[in-house]
Write an enzyme that holds these catalytic residues in place. Sequence first.
Site, PDB file in Angstrom:
ATOM      1  N   SER A 401       0.825  -1.216   0.000  1.00 14.53           N
ATOM      2  CA  SER A 401       0.000   0.000   0.000  1.00 14.53           C
ATOM      3  C   SER A 401       0.855   1.260   0.000  1.00 14.53           C
ATOM      4  O   SER A 401       0.321   2.360  -0.044  1.00 14.53           O
ATOM      5  CB  SER A 401      -0.932  -0.006   1.204  1.00 14.53           C
ATOM      6  OG  SER A 401      -0.276  -0.451   2.340  1.00 14.53           O
ATOM      7  N   HIS A 422      -3.099  -2.992  -5.527  1.00 16.47           N
ATOM      8  CA  HIS A 422      -3.308  -2.519  -4.155  1.00 16.47           C
ATOM      9  C   HIS A 422      -4.793  -2.533  -3.845  1.00 16.47           C
ATOM     10  O   HIS A 422      -5.544  -1.690  -4.337  1.00 16.47           O
ATOM     11  CB  HIS A 422      -2.731  -1.107  -3.999  1.00 16.47           C
ATOM     12  CG  HIS A 422      -2.985  -0.530  -2.643  1.00 16.47           C
ATOM     13  ND1 HIS A 422      -3.191   0.814  -2.436  1.00 16.47           N
ATOM     14  CD2 HIS A 422      -3.095  -1.121  -1.423  1.00 16.47           C
ATOM     15  CE1 HIS A 422      -3.387   1.030  -1.134  1.00 16.47           C
ATOM     16  NE2 HIS A 422      -3.327  -0.128  -0.506  1.00 16.47           N
ATOM     17  N   GLU A 434      -5.899  -0.076  -6.790  1.00 15.55           N
ATOM     18  CA  GLU A 434      -4.893   0.761  -7.466  1.00 15.55           C
ATOM     19  C   GLU A 434      -3.989  -0.194  -8.229  1.00 15.55           C
ATOM     20  O   GLU A 434      -3.352  -1.075  -7.624  1.00 15.55           O
ATOM     21  CB  GLU A 434      -4.084   1.559  -6.446  1.00 15.55           C
ATOM     22  CG  GLU A 434      -4.797   2.790  -5.920  1.00 15.55           C
ATOM     23  CD  GLU A 434      -3.969   3.571  -4.911  1.00 15.55           C
ATOM     24  OE1 GLU A 434      -3.250   2.953  -4.106  1.00 15.55           O
ATOM     25  OE2 GLU A 434      -4.039   4.818  -4.922  1.00 15.55           O
TER      26      GLU A 434
END
Length: 676
Positions: A401, A422, A434
């Site tokens: 992250s 992510h 993401e």
Amino acid sequence: MIETHLHDDVLEIVMNNPPVNALGLGLREGIDKALRSALADDKVKAVVIRGAGKLFSGGADITEFGRPHAAPHLPNLINSIEASAKPVVAAIHGMALGGGLEIAMGCHYRLAVHAAKLGLPEVTLGILPGAGGTQRLPRLAGVDAALNMIVSGTPISGEKAAALGLVDQLAPEATLLEQAIAFARAAKAPRRTRDVPLTAEDDVFERFSVENARKIAGLDAPRACIEAVKAATEMPFDDGLAKEAALFDALVDGDQSKALRHVFFAERAAAKISDLPKDTQLRAIKKVGVIGAGTMGGGISMNFLSAGIPVTIVDMGQDALERGVGVVRKNYEASASKGRMTQAQVESAMALLTSTVDFNALADCDLVIEAVYENMEVKKQIFARLDGVAKPGAMLASNTSFLNVDEIASATGRPSDVLGLHFFSPANVMKLVEVVRGASTAPDALATGMEIARRIGKVPVVAGVCYGFIGNRMLLPRQANAEALLLEGATPEQVDRVHTNFGMPMGPFQMADLAGVDIGWHRDPARVETLQDALCAQGRWGQKKQAGYYDYDAKRKPTPSPIVAGIVADFRRKAGIVPRLISDEEIVVRTLYTMVNEGAKILEEGFAQRASDIDVVWVYGYGWPRHKGGPMFWGDQVGVSNIVSALERNADRLGTGFTLSPLLKRLVTEGGKLGG
Ligand code: T1G
């Protein structure tokens, strides 16, 4: 746009405006013309309207809103269908949404396939059905069903629509047209929806508003929807139409609808990767490996299992595996107990799950996702090992992250196969992924990352490799200022309340307690330099320890913590800070405006493709209120110059590391918006 076919004495009008038969001007003109010719042609006894391609119609053309509308306007076109002296039948397959369903309700009769979706999702765009839907649906389906459909925006099946009386006959797709033609031919006369009597219990609207109060709080459109349906029970039809039109006009120009329409298109724009050829060949993903059976690994696995994709979870310890698999099953069983899935679906998902301590079991996976804790050395060791085990062409993803995906990729001999995926906690719930594009990530690996994210029901956004990518990088100034505000005199509940009043599901401290105050902590209780250090040193790691910035009871209900107040007071004393009254406005500037500033930096540094991608990240990853469009859209609504001047006024409080985004400064001097 429009095709017509004459079947003896029945004219078939086909709406053909790919990809969703949106009712833009061209289609409206075509329908109008075809209907007029049908009415003028004595050979034509009746009309059937259907949609070409995969659906009936996805509704009005949303891109037309906010611009001058050209005739024929949809409400008038639908009124002319309803006024037709010859029977008009809608043949519905796929979806009939918004204006699409309104067209069908202007028809005299409706046939649909069982699995069709009929709905009025306008409320999700901050508007209401503006072409007679609020007046016709209650007449065809009853007030209760109409209120539920219009205020929730949730479609119903053809089968359910038939049970309600919204659809007159169900048909298999193969014979839908044939049956619709026969139905039209047999129809003795038009049955105008406006003439269908309508009754409603006296308190139905009051009761509905009370039952849905929490869901519709702060939103303009749901309230207007209720008002419009109520008008249908109180006014003559044409007066009801006028009331609906007035409510629609007020909503469509409002900030909330502009924000909601922005999010609708932003989510779709995020799927487009500007420098990838459209025909990039995707890699086949038939089997997925997940490394790490913890909360994230389990949640990530569930996404694939629920999409019917087999998963092999690998972890070092057998008991970690058993615990992780147990949590997956528990989550599925919980969904089944709420009726969200059947027990059979639980079992078939679990049957696709393999768990093992044998790292080599990943050898036949097409995609492997590493989901272990945030430590670069550990991740590099895993990827180096994976490089020797995974088959050629397998994609190797990290769920990191914050950390540098390029550095992780450098631990392998195949950096072109490496990317970030992510997920956001809880990974089986939050829609955002993401998709982190490394410097060497191959185009087909990137495109496949986007596709597989969509295939498991997620909303993917491409992020570049910077610390925290898009979402978490914008959290950094928010969190730093939130903690500074505590030391200067604010309380956790005051800061959090500003955010929940804004529309966020929770504020910075509630979020820290949920995610874990100990994330990123150096784990040395003797080293206390920050508030986080002090809390963690006392075991206040958040909800999981019943204590973080708040105290928690057994039901995880938060209450302000005198212990935390004492820790903060100690810090103030040591730092020589005299606490002062902090205004909510200052909290907005230091925790929301700073996020907009960071988003502008991410944009100008090229770590996000477009401003609206940043909005998608925050709406789908952190619960930014959709009706506020996302941080960049909201920043434009607040006004870049207002944001810059407020940040400059607070410059001495924003921390030594704070710098104003050059893009924001440029937009102030040259004019322009973050969203372009
Ligand atoms: N208007 C304009 N463009 C639309 C559109 C619409 N209604 N629906 C989809 N698109 C575009 C979309 O942006 C994308 O474009 C492409 O079509 C494929 O869409 C008077 C006022 C129908 C379930 O809210 O929910 O009627 O990215 O990727 O996944 O009362 O589209 O390719 O350039 O979503 O197959 C009410 C909105 C309108 C339905 C299909 N209707 N659409 O999903 O395709 S307001 C809606 C959807 C109204 C009246 C009121 C979905 C879909 P691009 P897609 P999909």
